[in-house]
Design a protein around this motif. Structure first.
Motif, PDB file in Angstrom:
ATOM      1  N   ARG A   6       0.628  -1.166   0.034  1.00  0.00           N
ATOM      2  CA  ARG A   6      -0.215  -0.286   0.058  1.00  0.00           C
ATOM      3  C   ARG A   6       0.862   1.064  -0.180  1.00  0.00           C
ATOM      4  NH1 ARG A   6      -4.667   0.720   4.294  1.00  0.00           N
ATOM      5  NH2 ARG A   6      -4.571  -1.302   3.881  1.00  0.00           N
ATOM      6  N   GLU A   7       2.196   1.294   0.678  1.00  0.00           N
ATOM      7  CA  GLU A   7       2.627   2.178   0.815  1.00  0.00           C
ATOM      8  C   GLU A   7       3.414   2.455  -0.318  1.00  0.00           C
ATOM      9  OE1 GLU A   7       2.697  -0.159   3.447  1.00  0.00           O
ATOM     10  OE2 GLU A   7       1.755   1.000   5.042  1.00  0.00           O
ATOM     11  N   GLU A   8       3.774   1.813  -1.088  1.00  0.00           N
ATOM     12  CA  GLU A   8       4.601   1.378  -2.434  1.00  0.00           C
ATOM     13  C   GLU A   8       3.947   2.372  -3.577  1.00  0.00           C
ATOM     14  OE1 GLU A   8       8.063  -1.874  -2.104  1.00  0.00           O
ATOM     15  OE2 GLU A   8       5.647  -2.710  -2.290  1.00  0.00           O
ATOM     16  N   LEU A   9       2.073   2.189  -3.633  1.00  0.00           N
ATOM     17  CA  LEU A   9       1.794   2.387  -4.155  1.00  0.00           C
ATOM     18  C   LEU A   9       1.280   3.948  -4.858  1.00  0.00           C
ATOM     19  CD1 LEU A   9      -1.116  -0.529  -4.575  1.00  0.00           C
ATOM     20  CD2 LEU A   9       0.225  -0.045  -5.899  1.00  0.00           C
ATOM     21  N   GLY A  11       3.370   5.734  -2.817  1.00  0.00           N
ATOM     22  CA  GLY A  11       4.482   6.737  -3.248  1.00  0.00           C
ATOM     23  C   GLY A  11       4.304   6.578  -4.885  1.00  0.00           C
ATOM     24  N   LEU A  12       3.899   5.628  -5.300  1.00  0.00           N
ATOM     25  CA  LEU A  12       4.554   5.479  -7.197  1.00  0.00           C
ATOM     26  C   LEU A  12       3.160   7.034  -7.535  1.00  0.00           C
ATOM     27  CD1 LEU A  12       5.007   4.282  -9.231  1.00  0.00           C
ATOM     28  CD2 LEU A  12       3.397   2.497  -9.041  1.00  0.00           C
ATOM     29  N   PHE A  13       1.632   6.744  -6.837  1.00  0.00           N
ATOM     30  CA  PHE A  13       0.503   7.625  -7.236  1.00  0.00           C
ATOM     31  C   PHE A  13       1.601   9.035  -7.261  1.00  0.00           C
ATOM     32  CE2 PHE A  13      -3.555   9.604  -6.921  1.00  0.00           C
ATOM     33  CZ  PHE A  13      -3.844   9.316  -8.263  1.00  0.00           C
ATOM     34  N   ARG A  14       2.363   9.555  -5.779  1.00  0.00           N
ATOM     35  CA  ARG A  14       2.133  10.453  -5.139  1.00  0.00           C
ATOM     36  C   ARG A  14       3.352  10.800  -6.596  1.00  0.00           C
ATOM     37  NH1 ARG A  14       1.572   9.091  -0.397  1.00  0.00           N
ATOM     38  NH2 ARG A  14       3.478   8.322  -0.143  1.00  0.00           N
ATOM     39  N   SER A  15       4.438  10.846  -6.744  1.00  0.00           N
ATOM     40  CA  SER A  15       5.193  10.484  -7.957  1.00  0.00           C
ATOM     41  C   SER A  15       5.226  10.593  -9.811  1.00  0.00           C
ATOM     42  CB  SER A  15       6.733   8.821  -7.914  1.00  0.00           C
ATOM     43  OG  SER A  15       6.084   8.166  -8.524  1.00  0.00           O
ATOM     44  N   THR A  16       3.765  10.438  -9.817  1.00  0.00           N
ATOM     45  CA  THR A  16       3.206  10.518 -11.150  1.00  0.00           C
ATOM     46  C   THR A  16       2.172  11.633 -11.904  1.00  0.00           C
ATOM     47  OG1 THR A  16       1.228   9.053 -10.726  1.00  0.00           O
ATOM     48  CG2 THR A  16       3.216   8.272 -11.219  1.00  0.00           C
ATOM     49  N   VAL A  17       2.524  12.844 -10.015  1.00  0.00           N
ATOM     50  CA  VAL A  17       2.056  14.048 -10.112  1.00  0.00           C
ATOM     51  C   VAL A  17       1.787  14.768 -11.604  1.00  0.00           C
ATOM     52  CG1 VAL A  17       3.344  15.220  -9.278  1.00  0.00           C
ATOM     53  CG2 VAL A  17       0.981  16.052  -9.094  1.00  0.00           C
TER      54      VAL A  17
END
Length: 104
Positions: A6-9, A11-17
């Motif tokens: 969940r944390e990695e997902l 983080g990935l979502f935040r990184s794709t802004v």
């Protein structure tokens, strides 16, 4: 290899802004599917387009943009004829090095 935590997902979502909503959906779709040991998601473009609700042409065009942005990479050893399979890139996985997971 297992799916992301969940944390990695998150983080990935935040990184794709910096990506468009369609591109972010594609990245998250790849992240949600259990990959092969090589990291590749062994689903055809048509299957992924159907899952995402986009037509194949729109999906393929957006996926190319995601590849150019550095979030997906082709996994050559998974290629079957003209069918290419992709994996989340080290950038998408938050890794400093440029290595994909080692095949088991």
């Amino acid at each position: 290899m297992s799916t992301l935590s969940r944390e990695e997902l998150q983080g990935l979502f935040r990184s794709t802004v910096d990506l468009s909503p369609q591109q972010r959906l594609i990245v998250m779709l790849y992240a949600s599917i259990e990959p092969e040991a090589s990291g590749a998601v062994r689903r055809t473009s048509a299957d992924l387009a159907e899952l995402s609700g986009y037509n194949s042409q729109s999906f393929s065009r957006a996926r190319k943009d995601v590849i150019r942005a550095g979030y997906l990479v082709e996994v050559p050893e998974e290629r079957v004829g003209v069918v290419r399979y992709y994996a989340l890139s080290p950038k998408a996985l938050g890794r400093e090095d440029d290595t994909l997971p080692a095949a088991a």
